[in-house]
Structures are given as structure tokens and as C-alpha cells.
Enzyme design. Structure first.
Site, short mmCIF file in Angstrom:
data_model
loop_
_atom_site.label_atom_id
_atom_site.label_comp_id
_atom_site.label_asym_id
_atom_site.label_seq_id
_atom_site.Cartn_x
_atom_site.Cartn_y
_atom_site.Cartn_z
N GLN A 133 0.69 -1.40 0.01
CA GLN A 133 0.11 -0.15 -0.07
C GLN A 133 0.83 1.21 0.06
O GLN A 133 0.36 2.29 0.45
CB GLN A 133 -0.82 -0.04 1.25
CG GLN A 133 -2.13 -1.07 1.10
CD GLN A 133 -2.94 -0.86 2.22
OE1 GLN A 133 -3.82 -0.28 2.32
NE2 GLN A 133 -2.89 -1.89 3.12
N ARG A 151 -10.58 -1.36 0.04
CA ARG A 151 -11.45 -0.35 0.94
C ARG A 151 -12.98 -1.04 1.29
O ARG A 151 -13.46 -0.65 1.92
CB ARG A 151 -11.65 0.88 0.31
CG ARG A 151 -10.62 1.51 0.21
CD ARG A 151 -9.60 1.65 1.36
NE ARG A 151 -8.71 0.71 1.26
CZ ARG A 151 -7.70 0.53 2.34
NH1 ARG A 151 -8.33 0.90 3.62
NH2 ARG A 151 -7.02 -0.53 2.29
P1 ATP Z 1 -5.62 -0.99 6.11
O1 ATP Z 1 -4.35 -1.88 5.56
O2 ATP Z 1 -6.66 -1.00 5.13
O3 ATP Z 1 -5.08 0.19 6.88
P2 ATP Z 1 -5.69 -2.58 8.75
O4 ATP Z 1 -4.89 -3.65 8.53
O5 ATP Z 1 -5.28 -1.15 9.36
O6 ATP Z 1 -6.35 -2.18 7.21
P3 ATP Z 1 -8.09 -2.28 10.38
O7 ATP Z 1 -8.61 -0.89 9.72
O8 ATP Z 1 -7.48 -2.30 11.69
O9 ATP Z 1 -6.96 -2.88 9.48
O10 ATP Z 1 -9.15 -3.37 10.25
C1 ATP Z 1 -9.96 -3.71 9.50
C2 ATP Z 1 -11.31 -4.32 9.99
O11 ATP Z 1 -11.35 -5.45 10.38
C3 ATP Z 1 -11.82 -3.23 10.81
O12 ATP Z 1 -13.19 -3.09 10.61
C4 ATP Z 1 -11.56 -3.95 12.23
O13 ATP Z 1 -12.39 -3.36 13.20
C5 ATP Z 1 -11.68 -5.47 12.07
N1 ATP Z 1 -10.79 -6.55 12.55
C6 ATP Z 1 -9.64 -6.29 12.83
N2 ATP Z 1 -9.32 -7.47 13.46
C7 ATP Z 1 -10.62 -7.84 13.85
C8 ATP Z 1 -10.66 -9.11 14.71
N3 ATP Z 1 -9.69 -9.85 15.30
N4 ATP Z 1 -11.96 -9.68 14.70
C9 ATP Z 1 -12.83 -8.79 14.18
N5 ATP Z 1 -12.72 -7.73 13.45
C10 ATP Z 1 -11.47 -7.39 13.26
#
Ligand code: ATP
Ligand code: MG
Length: 726
Positions: free
Chosen positions: A251, A612
Site C-alpha cells: 500500500q 476498502r
Molecule cells: P488497512 O491496511 O486498510 O489500513 P488495517 O490492517 O489497518 O487495514 P483495520 O482497519 O485495523 O485493518 O481492520 C480492518 C477491519 O477489520 C476493521 O473493521 C476492524 O475493526 C476489523 N478487525 C480487525 N481485527 C479483527 C478481529 N480480530 N476480529 C474482528 N474484526 C477485526
């Protein structure tokens, strides 16, 4: 101690990251795997379990919006306000430091921030002071040079490598610009970071204070840090301590602005003892969406590599919509959003993501037409953009010489040697005579009150506007707009801007031609309030532009559709996502296809876009698009093809070659929408009419109807036309 509220809804590796012993830690994981969630929980863990003081935590996110959200989540979890905790963007945090240490940083107490437009204006002033020709030394290119130097921690004196004459000149401009900033107490965006870095580097006491204070540093979206941000973190932490970074090499989308994906790889060398944790389960998207993203990004070489999976089930296939035209694309999107809302979907859970800001215009129009509230993030709305305002200023002067604000704007852009002193003279004379600037200028010229060079410059400007008017008077509106863009010198001025914004601005100027062409095609003179026998399209169009730039967006907090560029969407998620304009040349952008590394950055952007979406995604492309002022046939983006067919579903059968011949009424379509040729209908606006022809199917059915009261035949989309059959 019960810590289940922090850990319960985390998986094993997420928990390992949140509870890891203090020390450098890197979470390397794909989109939607919970990186941001882990980072937020880690803050809660530090405060609740390690008894860390909020005062000792520094968290860096990518946007102010993300920072605010993170703070409120942690506060909600801990059920207390955490004022002492610093969460912000790199720029926000640097600004805060400089406000507190303005003296050590060598700034006046009330220093002001220059945004990028102010910066360019200042560069222009510097160029004039140095007697440099803006044509040869485009201000945006010079500003770009200055910003790049600052991002690479280079002051003018530090620039020593390959001193080509051009580089030497830019270095001179940088030095003079910097002097001007110092004198006026101004700080640009790059300077915020560089000053904050120098503050620590050159003031060991200040650095020690912050090193002792910020025991815990956490950084989201680490793949997009640039050199100065990376060095800033190293300096603050001393290359050790509790530094928690999360990121995804797939990303990294700000390479063009100096971000370095290698920072995330280098981290483990610069921070000895780094523990690396990988997260592989995606919690955001359905199986089809995730597989589509995985397949697409697999086309990039040199990745750190990871395999994301989900147990969310396949969900709906990726919907592919081949629109007839860019207008059809926008209508389709608005229509699908309406359906989604009608069936209980939330507008704020819907996003339209595009490659460049110029694309937002048609979606704004379609959403306005469908009465769907929307909000555009980042980037100005179309009619508020500088280059559009510049063009409108000329058009307004053409329409009305006495429009003073337009006079003031046009007289400076492009620069033509009419300085502030001359303008003051005009303003004063206009005030005394109670006349417009235009009249004052004409009078002063007539009375010989202006000196030779000034008189010449002012006369040339007045003549230019007269010429623009007379030579385009009998042209249709789009040609008139085009004439003004070219002959005012605006197009050349923006074309010569070698920095990114110049290209974007030329695209927007071209889009203004398209807008004016569509305005005529879709407006009824009676409805826009002009004489139908001799329509004054210029004035109607200017009124339309002025009204459009008013407060039409939804207010903050209203449930509204989100419009933004793919870049802006990083880190966010939505239930329903429309990725629009997936066409070769547009996305990937034509200037990115020649170079593999740029193409890969575009592909990462496509990956960001797809990931997204939670539930449903549409990839849209138009077969024909008005682009750069011309109708062009477009082919679908290679990124559409890189999504395996098994995961996709065509919303309508893919691009069959369309004939340019007049529509043929086939028996299969004659009953479309319950209409048939020769049928009599009534339209709310155009009155009674007779159907002449019908083409297309289903949602796309269009009918050509002769409305005697509205001046003849019109093509209407049956689904929208609200026709009463008589
Ligand atoms: P990006 O790379 O797009 O920034 P990210 O890795 O930061 O993504 P998050 O935004 O933290 O991912 O999480 C993605 C979604 O999954 C969010 O809605 C989050 O609440 C949910 N999520 C993450 N971990 C869990 C889990 N263990 N159980 C349930 N839902 C989860
Ligand atoms: Mg995230």
C-alpha cells in the site's frame, strides 16, 4: 488484572503484537488485517497494563481524521479523556513542537503556515525579485525542488551533488525563497518537518526532554514515510526503545512524493532486536473482494509477499460495469446508490473513489440530480479550483468589464508585469471616480497618467480582454471557453508547470470545456432563464458556475456519500465501494505506464481501492469519454483484466462494438419501458411529445421523443424521464 476488554476480540498474532514486551516491533501485514486496530489496542495495553502515562505516548497516523478516530477509540476503551497523549500526523506533531519551542527553532512566536498555493505565490515573487523568467523557471517546478530538498533534509548549502546549471539555479531560488520565509515568519509544509528535525538535532537538551518523555512511539502506515520522517523517528527514539510500527508494502502509494517503501524493510537494521509479526487474516472484506485484490497485486514484482485469507465467505462477485460514456457511468453509480439506500444501506458507508480530482465533477452532478447528499474529501470542488476560477475570471470580464474581482484576478494571471503599485493606483482612481477598475484603467490610459512601461502593460491587458470578447463572440460556448483558455495564456502557463499540479490543472481546464459542452446539451434555455431565440449561453453558464460553487455539499455529520481520490482512501473502509474510471490512460495514468516502478505504484493504488470494500464493489469503466476536450474511445484498464473472471460479474454484457449509425429500433426493444414508437407521452418539463425511436435495454433504455413545445426531438433515459403514457 482483567484484560479481556483489550484482547478478547483479537486473533493470536494480533494479541502477540498488542502484548509484546517493550522494544522495537514491526507489524507487516496486508490490508484489512487489523493493523490499525492492533495499534490502537497497543496504546490501551500500554496505559492499562504497563501503567504508562498518557504523557509518554506518541502516536502518528496518516490523516487528521484517522488521528481523531484513534483518540476517541482509546478514550472510549479507557473511559477517560487522555489529553496528555499525543496523536497526530507528522505535520501536526511537528507544528505542535515548533509552537512550543519557537525560540529554539529560530522562529517568531506568531509564525504562519504557508499552504501549497501560498507557497507557489511566494516562489513567484522570489522569481521576480531574482529577475528570472517564469517561463524558463516554472514556479511549481521550483517549489517542487524546494520541497524535495526539505524532505531529504537538505538546506541550500547542503546541495552539492551533480551541480548542473539548472540545479544551481534552483538552489539559488531555494536560498532566496528561504530568506523570504525567514523574513516574513513563514513556514511551508516541508519546513515544519525539517525545522522540527533540526530543533532536536541542534538542541540536545530539547531532544533529551522528548526522548525521556516519549517512551512509546507508535506509527501507522509506515510504508509511506519519507526520508525526513524516518530520520525524525530515529532521532527521537535514538534507534532503540519501544517503537511500534505497522505497515503494508503493498500500500505504498506516495512514492511520487518521496515516501520510501524501503523504510519498512530497513527498520529492522536500524532498530536492532526488532520483532516482526505478520497478520494474515483479513476481517474487512468478503472472499471475492479479497481474492480479487490478491490476484491483482500478485502482478507486482519485488513484494515482501504475504497471503491474506478470510473466513467471511465468498460474498457477491466483483461487479464490473462497462458504461457507454462517462455520463452513463455517473448516472449508473447514482442509481445504484439510490437502490442501496432504498434497501436500507447507509450513505456514509458508500464511497466513490477516483484516480484524479478532475473526475469528481460528473459524480457531483449525478448525485445532485438524484438528490443524494455527498461530501468530497480533499481537493476543492470543481468550480472552486484556482485554474477554473482563473478561467471564469476572464469569461466574466468578457461578459462584464466592470466585474472588479475578476479584473483583479485576471490581471495577475498569468503575470504580465502589472505590479501592486499600479493596481493601487487603479484602485484609488476607481474609488475617487466611483467607477470600476476597468473604467479607471481606461481613463488613466486616456489621460496619459501612467508611465511608459506600465501604460503598455495595462493597455495590453485591456486589449486582450476586448480581443477575447470580439473574436469569440459568435462561437458556440465550448469554443468560446476554449478560446479564452488558450488566448488568455492560462493554458500555456499551466502547461509549463512541470510539477504534478500543472498537469492536473490542464486536465481540469479541459474538463471545463466538457462541462460547458454538456451544459448546453442538457440545459433548456427556458429553464436556465435565457431567451430561447437568442440564447446567451455564456451568461447562463457563468450563473450556473456561481450557483454550483455555493454551499451544496452535505454538512458535517450528515449521512452522505463519500467522494475522494484513491490516495485519500488509504486506511478507510466502506460497505459499498465504486471504483470509477478504470480505463487505460486514466488509471493507470498515461504517464505511469511507461515505467515499471510507476505502473507498480498505480497497481498498489488499485489494491488500496479494492481493499476498502467490505461487502460490495463495482469496477466501472466507460467505453467512450470526453477527455482532454475530445470524445475518445476508451479501453478497460489492465487492472480490470487482472481480476480473474471467475470472481467477477458483468453488470451488462461487456463492450460490444457500438455503431455510430443512427439507432435502429429492433423489435426486442420496442416495448422497452412500456414505450413504443409513435406513442404519445407527457414530460413534466417538455410537455406532450411523440416517441420517435427507442434504443438500449433495461436500465439503459433511451427514447428519442419529439416535443413540439420544447423545440424538437430529445433523447431521454426512460428510467429517469418520468414519462406519462397518454
Ligand atoms: P488497512 O491496511 O486498510 O489500513 P488495517 O490492517 O489497518 O487495514 P483495520 O482497519 O485495523 O485493518 O481492520 C480492518 C477491519 O477489520 C476493521 O473493521 C476492524 O475493526 C476489523 N478487525 C480487525 N481485527 C479483527 C478481529 N480480530 N476480529 C474482528 N474484526 C477485526
Ligand atoms: Mg490501517
Amino acid at each position: 488484572m482483567d484484560v479481556s476488554w483489550i484482547l478478547d476480540d483479537l486473533n493470536e498474532p494480533q494479541r502477540a503484537a498488542v502484548t509484546a514486551p517493550l522494544g522495537p516491533l514491526r507489524v507487516l501485514a496486508g490490508a484489512g488485517s487489523g493493523k490499525t486496530r492492533v495499534l490502537t489496542r497497543r496504546i490501551a495495553w500500554l496505559l492499562a497494563v504497563n501503567n504508562a502515562s498518557p504523557w509518554s505516548v506518541l502516536a502518528v497516523t496518516f490523516t487528521n481524521k484517522a488521528a481523531a478516530e484513534m483518540r476517541s477509540r482509546v478514550e472510549a476503551m479507557l473511559e477517560q479523556p487522555l489529553g496528555g497523549l499525543w496523536i497526530g500526523t507528522f505535520h501536526g506533531i511537528a507544528h505542535r513542537l515548533l509552537r512550543q519551542h519557537w525560540q529554539e527553532a529560530g522562529l517568531p512566536r506568531a509564525f504562519q503556515i504557508l499552504d501549497s498555493d501560498d507557497q507557489t505565490r511566494l516562489v513567484k515573487r522570489v522569481l521576480r525579485a531574482l529577475n528570472l523568467d517564469e517561463k524558463k523557471w516554472p514556479p511549481l517546478a521550483a517549489a517542487g525542488f524546494i520541497n524535495r530538498c526539505k524532505d531529504e533534509i537538505q538546506r541550500p548549502a547542503d546541495i552539492v551533488d551533480d551541480r548542473t546549471p539548472a540545479r544551481r539555479q534552483h538552489q539559488r531560488i531555494y536560498a532566496a525563497y528561504q530568506q523570504e520565509c525567514e523574513r516574513s515568519g513563514l513556514v511551508d509544509f516541508g519546513e515544519l518537518l525539517l525545522r522540527a528535525y533540526e530543533l532536536w538535532r541542534d538542541h540536545p537538551d530539547v531532544l533529551t526532554h522528548y526522548r525521556e518523555r516519549f517512551q512509546h512511539i507508535l506509527i501507522d502506515e509506515f510504508q509511506d514515510t519519507n526520508t525526513i520522517q524516518y530520520q525524525w523517528v530515529r532521532l527521537l527514539s535514538g534507534g532503540q526503545g519501544d517503537v511500534f510500527i505497522v505497515g503494508d508494502d503493498d500500500q505504498c502509494v506516495y512514492g511520487w512524493r518521496g515516501s520510501k517503501v524501503e523504510n519498512i524493510q530497513k527498520f529492522s537494521d536500524d532498530f536492532p532486536g526488532t520483532q516482526t509479526i505478520r497478520l494474515e487474516q483479513n476481517y474487512r472484506s468478503t472472499g471475492a473482494i479479497l481474492e480479487a485484490a490478491n490476484a491483482l497485486i500478485a502482478n507486482n514484482a519485488g513484494r515482501l509477499g504475504k497471503h491474506l485469507w478470510t473466513d467471511a465467505g465468498d460474498g457477491d462477485p466483483v461487479q464490473i460495469y462497462a458504461a457507454f460514456s462517462e455520463i452513463d457511468e455517473a448516472r449508473f453509480v447514482a442509481e445504484r446508490i439510490r437502490q442501496w439506500v432504498d434497501t436500507g444501506g447507509q450513505r456514509c458507508e458508500t464511497a466513490i473513489l477516483y484516480r484524479s480530482n478532475a473526475q469528481s465533477r460528473l459524480f457531483e452532478e449525478a448525485l445532485l440530480g438524484a438528490a443524494i447528499p455527498y461530501r468530497i474529501y480533499g481537493g476543492l470542488r470543481f468550480f472552486e479550483r484556482a485554474e477554473i476560477k482563473d478561467t471564469l475570471a476572464y469569461l466574466r470580464l468578457v461578459a462584464n468589464r466592470d466585474d472588479d474581482p475578476s479584473f483583479e484576478r485576471a490581471v495577475h494571471t498569468p503575470p504580465r508585469g502589472i505590479g501592486e503599485r499600479t493596481l493601487d493606483l487603479l484602485r484609488e482612481s476607481a474609488r475617487i471616480e466611483s467607477c470600476s477598475l476597468w473604467q479607471a484603467a481606461s481613463r488613466l490610459l486616456g489621460g496619459g497618467a501612467l508611465s511608459g512601461r506600465t501604460a503598455h502593460a495595462v493597455r495590453r491587458f485591456l486589449e486582450l480582454v476586448e480581443r477575447l470578447d470580439h473574436s469569440s463572440q459568435h462561437q458556440p460556448l465550448p469554443e468560446r471557453v476554449s478560446h479564452v483558455i488558450v488566448h488568455s495564456g492560462l493554458r500555456a502557463m499551466y502547461e509549463e508547470d512541470k510539477a504534478d499540479k500543472g498537469e492536473m490543472r490542464v486536465e481540469n481546464l479541459d474538463e471545463l470545456l466538457n462541462v460547458s459542452a454538456r451544459f448546453i446539451a442538457h440545459s433548456d434555455p427556458v429553464i436556465v432563464g435565457i431567451d430561447p431565440t437568442e440564447p446567451d449561453w455564456l451568461n447562463a453558464f457563468l450563473a450556473h458556475a456561481a450557483l454550483e460553487s455555493g454551499e451544496r455539499q452535505a454538512g458535517v455529520g450528515e449521512d452522505c456519500v463519500q467522494l475522494m481520490t484513491l490516495h485519500m482512501a488509504k486506511g478507510l473502509e466502506f460497505s459499498l465501494v465504486f471504483l470509477v474510471g478504470w480505463e487505460e490512460g486514466l488509471f493507470p495514468h498515461s504517464r505511469s505506464v511507461a515505467q515499471e516502478h510507476q505502473l507498480e505504484e498505480e497497481r498498489r493504488l488499485a489494491y488500496v481501492g479494492i481493499t476498502r470494500a467490505r461487502q460490495r464493489i463495482y469496477l466501472c469503466h466507460a467505453e467512450q469519454r470526453r477527455w482532454y476536450g475530445k470524445e475518445t474511445r476508451q479501453s478497460p484498464s489492465r487492472f480490470v483484466r487482472e481480476v480473474p473472471e471467475a470472481l467477477t460479474q458483468d453488470v451488462r454484457s461487456r463492450a460490444k462494438p457500438r455503431l455510430k449509425t443512427p439507432p435502429v429500433v429492433s423489435p426486442a426493444t420496442t416495448t422497452a419501458g412500456g414505450l413504443h414508437p409513435r406513442q404519445r407521452v407527457r414530460h413534466a418539463k417538455f410537455g406532450e411529445g411523440v416517441v420517435l425511436a427507442i434504443e438500449g435495454e433495461g436500465y439503459h433504455t433511451r427514447a428519442q421523443i419529439h416535443f413540439p413545445a420544447a423545440g424538437g426531438p430529445k433523447w431521454l433515459v426512460v428510467a429517469y424521464a418520468k414519462l406519462d403514457r397518454l
